[in-house]
Design a protein around this motif. Structure first.
Motif, PDB file in Angstrom:
ATOM      1  N   GLY A 251       1.035  -1.255   0.118  1.00 39.67           N
ATOM      2  CA  GLY A 251       0.061   0.088  -0.343  1.00 39.67           C
ATOM      3  C   GLY A 251       0.770   1.122  -0.019  1.00 39.67           C
ATOM      4  N   HIS A 252       2.015   1.287  -0.567  1.00 38.67           N
ATOM      5  CA  HIS A 252       2.900   2.194  -0.591  1.00 38.67           C
ATOM      6  C   HIS A 252       2.521   3.153  -1.519  1.00 38.67           C
ATOM      7  CE1 HIS A 252       5.941  -0.246   1.339  1.00 38.67           C
ATOM      8  NE2 HIS A 252       6.460   0.877   1.703  1.00 38.67           N
TER       9      HIS A 252
ATOM     10  N   ASP B 120       7.169   1.948 -16.107  1.00 43.63           N
ATOM     11  CA  ASP B 120       8.141   1.224 -17.031  1.00 43.63           C
ATOM     12  C   ASP B 120       9.337   1.020 -16.396  1.00 43.63           C
ATOM     13  OD1 ASP B 120       6.467   1.593 -19.436  1.00 43.63           O
ATOM     14  OD2 ASP B 120       7.358   3.496 -19.901  1.00 43.63           O
ATOM     15  N   GLY B 121       9.013   0.615 -15.099  1.00 47.91           N
ATOM     16  CA  GLY B 121       9.907  -0.052 -14.417  1.00 47.91           C
ATOM     17  C   GLY B 121      10.849   1.040 -13.536  1.00 47.91           C
ATOM     18  N   VAL B 122      10.427   1.993 -13.515  1.00 51.12           N
ATOM     19  CA  VAL B 122      11.036   3.255 -12.940  1.00 51.12           C
ATOM     20  C   VAL B 122      10.031   3.761 -11.620  1.00 51.12           C
ATOM     21  CG1 VAL B 122      12.175   5.530 -13.222  1.00 51.12           C
ATOM     22  CG2 VAL B 122      12.184   4.131 -14.908  1.00 51.12           C
ATOM     23  N   LEU B 123      10.670   3.736 -10.609  1.00 50.17           N
ATOM     24  CA  LEU B 123      10.016   4.472  -9.477  1.00 50.17           C
ATOM     25  C   LEU B 123      10.009   5.851  -9.525  1.00 50.17           C
ATOM     26  CD1 LEU B 123       9.036   3.561  -6.619  1.00 50.17           C
ATOM     27  CD2 LEU B 123      11.223   4.223  -5.765  1.00 50.17           C
ATOM     28  N   ARG B 124       8.628   6.207  -9.248  1.00 50.35           N
ATOM     29  CA  ARG B 124       8.270   7.667  -9.401  1.00 50.35           C
ATOM     30  C   ARG B 124       7.621   8.115  -8.147  1.00 50.35           C
ATOM     31  NH1 ARG B 124      10.231   9.702 -13.691  1.00 50.35           N
ATOM     32  NH2 ARG B 124      10.319   8.125 -15.746  1.00 50.35           N
ATOM     33  N   ARG B 125       7.369   9.282  -7.690  1.00 49.90           N
ATOM     34  CA  ARG B 125       6.744   9.845  -6.793  1.00 49.90           C
ATOM     35  C   ARG B 125       5.113   9.418  -6.920  1.00 49.90           C
ATOM     36  NH1 ARG B 125       8.631  15.505  -4.229  1.00 49.90           N
ATOM     37  NH2 ARG B 125      10.663  14.720  -3.430  1.00 49.90           N
ATOM     38  N   SER B 126       4.332   9.414  -5.635  1.00 52.71           N
ATOM     39  CA  SER B 126       3.015   9.300  -5.797  1.00 52.71           C
ATOM     40  C   SER B 126       2.189  10.683  -6.359  1.00 52.71           C
ATOM     41  CB  SER B 126       2.431   9.110  -4.366  1.00 52.71           C
ATOM     42  OG  SER B 126       0.941   9.471  -4.424  1.00 52.71           O
ATOM     43  N   VAL B 127       0.964  10.533  -6.835  1.00 51.62           N
ATOM     44  CA  VAL B 127       0.491  11.928  -7.132  1.00 51.62           C
ATOM     45  C   VAL B 127       0.060  12.764  -6.090  1.00 51.62           C
ATOM     46  CG1 VAL B 127      -0.520  10.936  -9.344  1.00 51.62           C
ATOM     47  CG2 VAL B 127      -1.955  10.531  -7.232  1.00 51.62           C
TER      48      VAL B 127
ATOM     49  N   LYS C  42       1.826  12.518   0.942  1.00 50.96           N
ATOM     50  CA  LYS C  42       1.784  11.067   1.334  1.00 50.96           C
ATOM     51  C   LYS C  42       2.906  10.282   0.552  1.00 50.96           C
ATOM     52  CE  LYS C  42      -1.191  11.450   4.574  1.00 50.96           C
ATOM     53  NZ  LYS C  42      -0.863  11.362   5.982  1.00 50.96           N
ATOM     54  N   ASP C  43       3.533  10.931  -0.194  1.00 48.98           N
ATOM     55  CA  ASP C  43       4.580  10.141  -1.196  1.00 48.98           C
ATOM     56  C   ASP C  43       5.641   9.549  -0.109  1.00 48.98           C
ATOM     57  OD1 ASP C  43       6.273   9.662  -3.643  1.00 48.98           O
ATOM     58  OD2 ASP C  43       7.705  10.678  -2.240  1.00 48.98           O
ATOM     59  N   GLN C  44       5.826   8.158  -0.604  1.00 49.18           N
ATOM     60  CA  GLN C  44       6.655   7.178   0.245  1.00 49.18           C
ATOM     61  C   GLN C  44       7.793   6.488  -0.755  1.00 49.18           C
ATOM     62  OE1 GLN C  44       3.127   4.741   1.660  1.00 49.18           O
ATOM     63  NE2 GLN C  44       3.992   5.080   3.502  1.00 49.18           N
TER      64      GLN C  44
ATOM     65  N   SER D 295      -3.465   7.651  -6.779  1.00 48.43           N
ATOM     66  CA  SER D 295      -4.575   8.216  -5.663  1.00 48.43           C
ATOM     67  C   SER D 295      -3.959   9.145  -4.568  1.00 48.43           C
ATOM     68  CB  SER D 295      -5.587   6.986  -5.384  1.00 48.43           C
ATOM     69  OG  SER D 295      -5.984   6.327  -6.270  1.00 48.43           O
ATOM     70  N   THR D 296      -4.990  10.174  -4.341  1.00 48.79           N
ATOM     71  CA  THR D 296      -4.563  10.614  -2.874  1.00 48.79           C
ATOM     72  C   THR D 296      -4.916   9.893  -1.668  1.00 48.79           C
ATOM     73  OG1 THR D 296      -6.730  11.987  -2.945  1.00 48.79           O
ATOM     74  CG2 THR D 296      -4.780  12.983  -4.435  1.00 48.79           C
TER      75      THR D 296
END
Length: 308
Positions: free
Chosen positions: A119-120, A126-133, A137-139, A161-162
């Motif tokens: 639930g992070h 495409d395999g790249v880790l990005r910030r949450s929208v 709450k970005d983890q 999602s927020t």
């Protein structure tokens, strides 16, 4: 499934998408009562019960995996060791690296599962880790140590999602954890007293606190591990330097512990270690953007070239 709203909604989403989902709660202490409870915890008996009830509502199998010994070795002992070495660790980062996406992922793959979903609040593109929208709450910062191989077997259903949207969805799905408060602080320090926890394990190590520029002794401490870099609150020397701007601490494993104002101790060449590349783009050779704090906006920094 930690027993919180995020992992419950993540499980519901991937089950609804047609995946064959099994819920797993991690038992991280041989004595769960010694860990945080209620809104401050994530690994207690009550959390495991919340996770089981959520799995029942979703309609998926549910198991508890005992990771207590591994957690103590790779997270708790690492936490103490890092403080002893003069560094400030992030136990949540280490838990993701060593427990959820190493121990759990290895066992899951051995049992025939394809991936671990959590639930992070983070995204994979495409395999790249990005910030949450949801920037608040970005983890993604506690997942930045994962390798490309680990990310290839990871699913983060909530990154688009927020938090407010996640809670609203949980309520619509009839999940009892919809309004459960987020977990905070360090789960294995039951009373929240990090300094006391470290003192029990590292012992008292009294020493002076000196002005980083003048060498003047401005205070004393019972252990340098009781401070973190940049700390201002709870520092006795701040009253001694009323015109110095924000007082800050530059903690190290040595004694005396240096301190000074923010402008005295401005970092000019920050160092990083254990960097992981999750994409295929070349390593930045000159300037990149990264946040000085996990909750701040990225700013341009000079980044030396690194070997590929």
């Amino acid at each position: 499934m930690s027993g919180g709203v995020d992992s419950a909604v993540a499980a519901a989403r991937i089950a609804e998408a047609g995946h064959d989902v099994t819920g797993v709660h991690l038992a991280l202490s041989a004595n769960p009562q010694s860990y945080r409870t209620g809104a401050r915890g994530c690994c207690t008996i009550e959390d495991s019960r919340d996770a089981r009830r959520a799995a029942d509502v979703i309609g998926i199998p549910f198991y508890i995996w005992d990771m207590a010994e591994r957690f103590h070795r790779d997270v708790v002992e690492d936490f103490v060791g890092e403080y002893a070495a003069g560094r400030t660790p992030n136990p949540c980062l280490r838990c993701n690296e060593k427990i959820k996406f190493e121990a759990v992922l290895d066992r899951a793959l051995a049992l025939g599962f394809d991936a671990v979903a959590t639930g992070h609040h983070a995204r994979l593109e495409d395999g790249v880790l990005r910030r949450s929208v949801d920037a608040a709450k970005d983890q993604s910062y506690v997942l930045g140590v994962l390798t490309r191989e680990q990310l290839a077997h990871a699913i983060f259903p909530l990154g688009g999602s927020t938090k407010a949207e996640v809670r609203a969805e949980a309520a619509r799905r009839g999940l009892a954890v919809a309004d459960k408060p987020d977990s905070h602080d360090i789960c294995f320090i039951a009373d929240g007293d990090t300094r006391g926890f470290l003192a029990e394990r590292l012992g008292a190590a009294e020493g002076p606190i000196v002005d980083a520029l003048s060498g003047e002794v401005v205070g004393s401490h019972q252990g340098a591990y009781g401070f973190t870099v940049g700390q201002r609150k709870g520092c006795a020397w701040t009253a001694r330097r009323p015109t110095a701007g924000r007082a800050t601490c530059c903690r190290s494993s040595r004694s005396p512990t240096p301190c000074g104002s923010a402008r005295d101790r401005r970092w000019r060449s920050p160092r990083s270690s254990a960097c992981a590349r999750c994409g295929t783009a070349p390593w930045p050779s000159r300037a990149s953007r990264w946040p000085a704090r996990c909750s701040s906006a990225p700013t341009a920094r000079s980044t030396p070239a690194a070997p590929t």
